[in-house]
Design a protein around this motif. Structure first.
Motif, PDB file in Angstrom:
ATOM      1  N   LEU A 371      46.170  49.017  28.873  1.00 45.57           N
ATOM      2  CA  LEU A 371      47.616  49.027  29.052  1.00 45.57           C
ATOM      3  C   LEU A 371      48.297  49.091  27.699  1.00 45.57           C
ATOM      4  O   LEU A 371      48.120  48.208  26.852  1.00 45.57           O
ATOM      5  CB  LEU A 371      48.060  47.771  29.804  1.00 45.57           C
ATOM      6  N   SER A 372      49.082  50.115  27.495  1.00 46.82           N
ATOM      7  CA  SER A 372      49.822  50.299  26.240  1.00 46.82           C
ATOM      8  C   SER A 372      51.101  49.483  26.301  1.00 46.82           C
ATOM      9  O   SER A 372      52.088  49.876  26.942  1.00 46.82           O
ATOM     10  CB  SER A 372      50.121  51.791  26.032  1.00 46.82           C
ATOM     11  N   LEU A 373      51.125  48.308  25.638  1.00 48.02           N
ATOM     12  CA  LEU A 373      52.287  47.431  25.662  1.00 48.02           C
ATOM     13  C   LEU A 373      53.334  47.900  24.675  1.00 48.02           C
ATOM     14  O   LEU A 373      54.531  47.879  24.982  1.00 48.02           O
ATOM     15  CB  LEU A 373      51.855  45.998  25.346  1.00 48.02           C
ATOM     16  N   THR A 374      52.902  48.275  23.465  1.00 40.33           N
ATOM     17  CA  THR A 374      53.792  48.851  22.447  1.00 40.33           C
ATOM     18  C   THR A 374      53.040  50.000  21.779  1.00 40.33           C
ATOM     19  O   THR A 374      51.922  50.334  22.166  1.00 40.33           O
ATOM     20  CB  THR A 374      54.202  47.799  21.404  1.00 40.33           C
ATOM     21  N   GLY A 375      53.659  50.557  20.765  1.00 41.31           N
ATOM     22  CA  GLY A 375      52.989  51.626  20.058  1.00 41.31           C
ATOM     23  C   GLY A 375      51.716  51.192  19.371  1.00 41.31           C
ATOM     24  O   GLY A 375      50.827  52.006  19.116  1.00 41.31           O
ATOM     25  N   ARG A 376      51.600  49.904  19.031  1.00 36.06           N
ATOM     26  CA  ARG A 376      50.424  49.393  18.330  1.00 36.06           C
ATOM     27  C   ARG A 376      49.596  48.408  19.143  1.00 36.06           C
ATOM     28  O   ARG A 376      48.434  48.183  18.847  1.00 36.06           O
ATOM     29  CB  ARG A 376      50.846  48.710  17.027  1.00 36.06           C
ATOM     30  N   LEU A 377      50.185  47.777  20.163  1.00 37.71           N
ATOM     31  CA  LEU A 377      49.516  46.719  20.902  1.00 37.71           C
ATOM     32  C   LEU A 377      49.018  47.246  22.244  1.00 37.71           C
ATOM     33  O   LEU A 377      49.783  47.828  23.019  1.00 37.71           O
ATOM     34  CB  LEU A 377      50.462  45.541  21.118  1.00 37.71           C
ATOM     35  N   THR A 378      47.725  47.031  22.521  1.00 31.01           N
ATOM     36  CA  THR A 378      47.095  47.463  23.766  1.00 31.01           C
ATOM     37  C   THR A 378      46.378  46.283  24.392  1.00 31.01           C
ATOM     38  O   THR A 378      45.672  45.538  23.708  1.00 31.01           O
ATOM     39  CB  THR A 378      46.090  48.606  23.521  1.00 31.01           C
ATOM     40  N   ALA A 379      46.577  46.106  25.683  1.00 32.36           N
ATOM     41  CA  ALA A 379      45.888  45.050  26.432  1.00 32.36           C
ATOM     42  C   ALA A 379      44.800  45.684  27.296  1.00 32.36           C
ATOM     43  O   ALA A 379      45.010  46.730  27.914  1.00 32.36           O
ATOM     44  CB  ALA A 379      46.869  44.275  27.292  1.00 32.36           C
ATOM     45  N   LEU A 380      43.625  45.053  27.314  1.00 35.13           N
ATOM     46  CA  LEU A 380      42.514  45.497  28.139  1.00 35.13           C
ATOM     47  C   LEU A 380      42.230  44.420  29.171  1.00 35.13           C
ATOM     48  O   LEU A 380      41.983  43.252  28.810  1.00 35.13           O
ATOM     49  CB  LEU A 380      41.265  45.757  27.306  1.00 35.13           C
ATOM     50  N   VAL A 381      42.286  44.781  30.433  1.00 39.66           N
ATOM     51  CA  VAL A 381      42.004  43.855  31.523  1.00 39.66           C
ATOM     52  C   VAL A 381      41.050  44.533  32.493  1.00 39.66           C
ATOM     53  O   VAL A 381      41.119  45.750  32.710  1.00 39.66           O
ATOM     54  CB  VAL A 381      43.294  43.408  32.243  1.00 39.66           C
ATOM     55  N   GLY A 382      40.155  43.758  33.055  1.00 35.88           N
ATOM     56  CA  GLY A 382      39.211  44.335  33.998  1.00 35.88           C
ATOM     57  C   GLY A 382      38.293  43.273  34.565  1.00 35.88           C
ATOM     58  O   GLY A 382      38.375  42.087  34.231  1.00 35.88           O
ATOM     59  N   ALA A 383      37.395  43.702  35.426  1.00 33.54           N
ATOM     60  CA  ALA A 383      36.442  42.790  36.039  1.00 33.54           C
ATOM     61  C   ALA A 383      35.264  43.585  36.569  1.00 33.54           C
ATOM     62  O   ALA A 383      35.367  44.799  36.825  1.00 33.54           O
ATOM     63  CB  ALA A 383      37.090  42.006  37.175  1.00 33.54           C
ATOM     64  N   ARG A 384      34.141  42.882  36.729  1.00 36.92           N
ATOM     65  CA  ARG A 384      32.940  43.468  37.318  1.00 36.92           C
ATOM     66  C   ARG A 384      32.398  42.521  38.367  1.00 36.92           C
ATOM     67  O   ARG A 384      32.294  41.312  38.145  1.00 36.92           O
ATOM     68  CB  ARG A 384      31.860  43.713  36.263  1.00 36.92           C
ATOM     69  N   MET A 385      32.048  43.079  39.522  1.00 34.72           N
ATOM     70  CA  MET A 385      31.427  42.308  40.585  1.00 34.72           C
ATOM     71  C   MET A 385      30.005  42.826  40.773  1.00 34.72           C
ATOM     72  O   MET A 385      29.789  44.041  40.914  1.00 34.72           O
ATOM     73  CB  MET A 385      32.205  42.414  41.896  1.00 34.72           C
ATOM     74  N   GLY A 386      29.023  41.900  40.740  1.00 37.00           N
ATOM     75  CA  GLY A 386      27.636  42.324  40.764  1.00 37.00           C
ATOM     76  C   GLY A 386      26.796  41.605  41.795  1.00 37.00           C
ATOM     77  O   GLY A 386      27.100  40.469  42.197  1.00 37.00           O
ATOM     78  N   TRP A 387      25.719  42.278  42.216  1.00 36.02           N
ATOM     79  CA  TRP A 387      24.714  41.723  43.109  1.00 36.02           C
ATOM     80  C   TRP A 387      23.357  41.904  42.446  1.00 36.02           C
ATOM     81  O   TRP A 387      23.059  42.975  41.886  1.00 36.02           O
ATOM     82  CB  TRP A 387      24.710  42.448  44.449  1.00 36.02           C
ATOM     83  N   TRP A 388      22.519  40.888  42.509  1.00 43.15           N
ATOM     84  CA  TRP A 388      21.200  40.933  41.863  1.00 43.15           C
ATOM     85  C   TRP A 388      20.198  40.185  42.732  1.00 43.15           C
ATOM     86  O   TRP A 388      20.475  39.093  43.230  1.00 43.15           O
ATOM     87  CB  TRP A 388      21.272  40.288  40.483  1.00 43.15           C
ATOM     88  N   ALA A 405      28.783  38.099  42.155  1.00 42.04           N
ATOM     89  CA  ALA A 405      29.108  37.392  40.915  1.00 42.04           C
ATOM     90  C   ALA A 405      30.187  38.187  40.180  1.00 42.04           C
ATOM     91  O   ALA A 405      30.001  39.357  39.850  1.00 42.04           O
ATOM     92  CB  ALA A 405      27.870  37.247  40.053  1.00 42.04           C
ATOM     93  N   THR A 406      31.318  37.559  39.917  1.00 39.20           N
ATOM     94  CA  THR A 406      32.464  38.243  39.313  1.00 39.20           C
ATOM     95  C   THR A 406      32.602  37.836  37.854  1.00 39.20           C
ATOM     96  O   THR A 406      32.592  36.646  37.527  1.00 39.20           O
ATOM     97  CB  THR A 406      33.754  37.902  40.074  1.00 39.20           C
ATOM     98  N   THR A 407      32.724  38.845  37.009  1.00 40.21           N
ATOM     99  CA  THR A 407      32.906  38.610  35.575  1.00 40.21           C
ATOM    100  C   THR A 407      34.235  39.222  35.151  1.00 40.21           C
ATOM    101  O   THR A 407      34.369  40.452  35.079  1.00 40.21           O
ATOM    102  CB  THR A 407      31.772  39.246  34.767  1.00 40.21           C
ATOM    103  N   PRO A 408      35.271  38.405  34.891  1.00 37.49           N
ATOM    104  CA  PRO A 408      36.552  38.957  34.431  1.00 37.49           C
ATOM    105  C   PRO A 408      36.478  39.363  32.964  1.00 37.49           C
ATOM    106  O   PRO A 408      35.595  38.932  32.218  1.00 37.49           O
ATOM    107  CB  PRO A 408      37.528  37.805  34.649  1.00 37.49           C
ATOM    108  N   TYR A 409      37.407  40.176  32.565  1.00 41.67           N
ATOM    109  CA  TYR A 409      37.407  40.715  31.208  1.00 41.67           C
ATOM    110  C   TYR A 409      38.848  40.897  30.759  1.00 41.67           C
ATOM    111  O   TYR A 409      39.694  41.393  31.515  1.00 41.67           O
ATOM    112  CB  TYR A 409      36.676  42.056  31.190  1.00 41.67           C
TER     113      TYR A 409
END
Length: 573
Positions: A371-388, A405-409
């Motif tokens: 996510l481009s918040l400003t011209g210089r600042l970027t936010a990264l958000v996400g998650a992964r759900m896994g089965w093992w 199993a959920t791993t936020p990021y």
């Protein structure tokens, strides 16, 4: 890499060539922050941030090397374009991604010959060319043959590797890639290390001591098949579907082992043999990834969504241990060639062993937004759900797993440097303005592991032929001759001078050698061998050429009249 909030290191093709690094093990030994831990000569663990690296990827697809460590072969760098190391990717340690070479859009090729200490001989050939007149189908083939001894008496290894890849443009925005790779080493191996005194101190054995025999074997082969279909949409979004199947198999394991024979004399041991065969690992991986831009609140952002799956089926090895024991052997008189004749299993002279077969499955879905918040600042958000899940049918308690199993990021990236290309250009100009006067070389301070480096002196000879396209240099009793690399494709070799002046490895500057005034006046060159660590002496010859009309005739006509320049290079700490 500027937009990734975790530390990233990239070992480029030029960086690996400059140091003559033949396999993944050698590359990670030279990578900052990576620790190499030997179980024995063939099984190696890697650690970052105090945790074991358990994620190895080949072209973005996971390969489980830990579950089949005894039959996993260290990948040969001749097949690789680069190695990417991302720390903290869902794990405290790191993930290592091996990006293999792809065909170039122009015809070209290269060959290399390496001669080194302990009878090391290595030959490489790399050929890429279009397979039709339109250039919409392209192929590339890489072959490696190597034979070498070791500083240990009686040890040896022979390796053969083949890699072939084909790319086909199915349309203006669609490309299909398929590849096959085969690696097969025949090695004596070294199962275990040297014994020690009761208090842990060394026995003072010679460095060349090998507590094995000349008939020891640790043979195996690895095969990999890979396919990828990539399509780019009109709105900037891209789709990529990839799949791979790898088969790792043992071709014969015959190793000696030692146990103490005396409570008071550590030099007395009992020797026996283990004979195993049949271990294998079949691994199938697949991934689907979509990524592209989207607009929100008047700003453009990036979104990535994907799914992955991996299925690993391991077949346990079977055989015998404790075959034909030899009692009360004095290590000080051990000879790998004569002390222990090769034994064979007969009923009653050994103990049978059979490994447990197992299966491991894992799946995951993930999404990441930039996510481009400003011209210089970027936010990264996400998650992964896994089965093992892991299953051992022969073991009552061998089945267990984890579901959903959920791993936020999350991460923030702030660009404090402005335009990177403009900044690099200014940096080079400032560096040029600070050049010392001729005859007074700059005095650098080179740091290795936080310690001052000892003074280094080099005496050698430099040669230039073919108008500078073929160059040679002797360093530390060895030599390296290399010409410009083949024309680069989308993921092919770097062309000559592509990385000049950057001298970077994952954002970290190389420890560059001090150059005298006469040396600085020479143009920057690809293929300078700065360090040769694996062997005391190294002779490396490399030759590459483009396909041109009567190219061979032109090259031969210009081989006469070489210009030699001798230099004395002195490095100060």
């Amino acid at each position: 890499m500027r937009g990734i909030p975790q530390p990233v290191s990239v070992a480029t093709r030029q960086w690996m060539d400059d140091r003559a690094l033949p396999d993944l093990h050698a590359v990670l030994q030279h990578t900052p922050g990576i620790t190499v831990d030997y179980i024995d000569s063939e099984r190696v663990n890697y650690y970052a941030r105090g945790h074991q690296i358990d994620t190895l990827q080949v072209d973005g697809l996971t390969l489980d090397q830990n579950a089949s460590a005894s039959i996993f072969i260290q990948p040969d760098t001749a097949m690789l374009d680069r190695i990417e190391i991302l720390r903290g990717a869902g794990h405290p340690s790191a993930a290592v991604n091996l990006v293999r070479k792809r065909p170039a859009r122009e015809a070209g090729g290269s060959a290399a010959l390496t001669l080194g200490s302990w009878d090391r001989r290595r030959a490489e050939a790399d050929l890429s060319r279009p397979l039709n007149d339109a250039g919409t189908v392209r192929g590339r083939a890489v072959a490696v043959a190597e034979a070498k001894g070791f500083f240990q008496t009686g040890r040896r290894e022979e390796r053969r590797a083949l890699y072939g890849v084909v790319e086909a443009d199915l349309g203006p925005r669609t490309m299909l890639t398929a590849s096959l790779q085969h690696t097969e080493p025949d090695a004596s191996g070294s199962w275990g290390g040297l014994p020690a005194n009761a208090d842990g101190s060394q026995l003072g054995l010679p460095r060349s001591t090998y507590l094995g025999t000349s008939w020891n074997r640790w043979d195996r082969h690895n095969d990999q098949a890979f396919a990828e279909l990539a399509h780019r949409l009109d709105n900037g979004w891209g789709l990529r579907l990839s799949a791979a199947h790898a088969r790792l198999r043992s071709d014969g394991f015959r190793q000696t082992s030692f146990t103490s024979a005396s409570a008071t004399d550590p030099d007395l041991v009992d020797v026996s043999t283990a004979i195993y065969d049949g271990g294998s690992s079949a691994q199938t991986a697949a991934a689907l990834v979509a990524d592209g831009p989207f607009t929100l609140l008047g700003r453009q952002h990036m979104l990535t969504v994907g799914a992955q799956t991996l299925h690993v089926k391991n077949t346990g090895t079977a055989g015998y241990w404790g075959v034909s024991p030899l009692r009360g052997v004095d290590l000080r008189s051990w000879n790998p060639y004569t002390s222990y004749p090769e034994p064979f299993y007969t009923p009653g002279n050994a103990t049978a062993y059979a490994g447990t077969p197992s299966q491991t499955q894992q799946q995951g879905i993930y999404s990441t937004a930039r996510l481009s918040l400003t011209g210089r600042l970027t936010a990264l958000v996400g998650a992964r759900m896994g089965w093992w899940r892991h299953d051992e049918p022969a073991t009552a308690s061998g089945s267990y797993g984890i579901a959903r199993a959920t791993t936020p990021y999350a991460g923030l990236v702030y660009d404090i440097g402005g335009d990177p290309h403009h900044r690099r250009g200014q940096g080079r100009r400032r560096h040029q303005q600070r050049q010392p006067r001729p005859g007074r070389p700059r005095q650098h301070r080179l740091l290795q592991g936080g310690r001052r480096q000892e003074p280094q002196r080099r005496l050698g000879a430099r040669s230039r032929r073919l108008g500078g396209s073929l160059q040679g240099r002797t360093v530390g009793g060895g030599a390296r001759v290399q010409s410009g690399a083949m024309p680069h494709g989308r993921r092919g070799h770097f062309p000559p001078g592509r990385l000049r002046g950057r001298r970077r490895h994952g954002g970290l500057p190389h420890q560059s050698p001090v150059r005298g005034a006469a040396q600085r006046q020479q143009p920057a060159r690809q293929g300078v061998l700065r360090q040769v660590r694996p062997h005391r002496h190294l002779l490396h010859l490399r030759r590459s050429a483009q396909r041109e009309p009567h190219a061979a005739r032109q090259l031969l006509s210009r081989l006469h009249g070489p210009l030699f320049r001798f230099f004395l290079n002195h490095q100060q700490p």
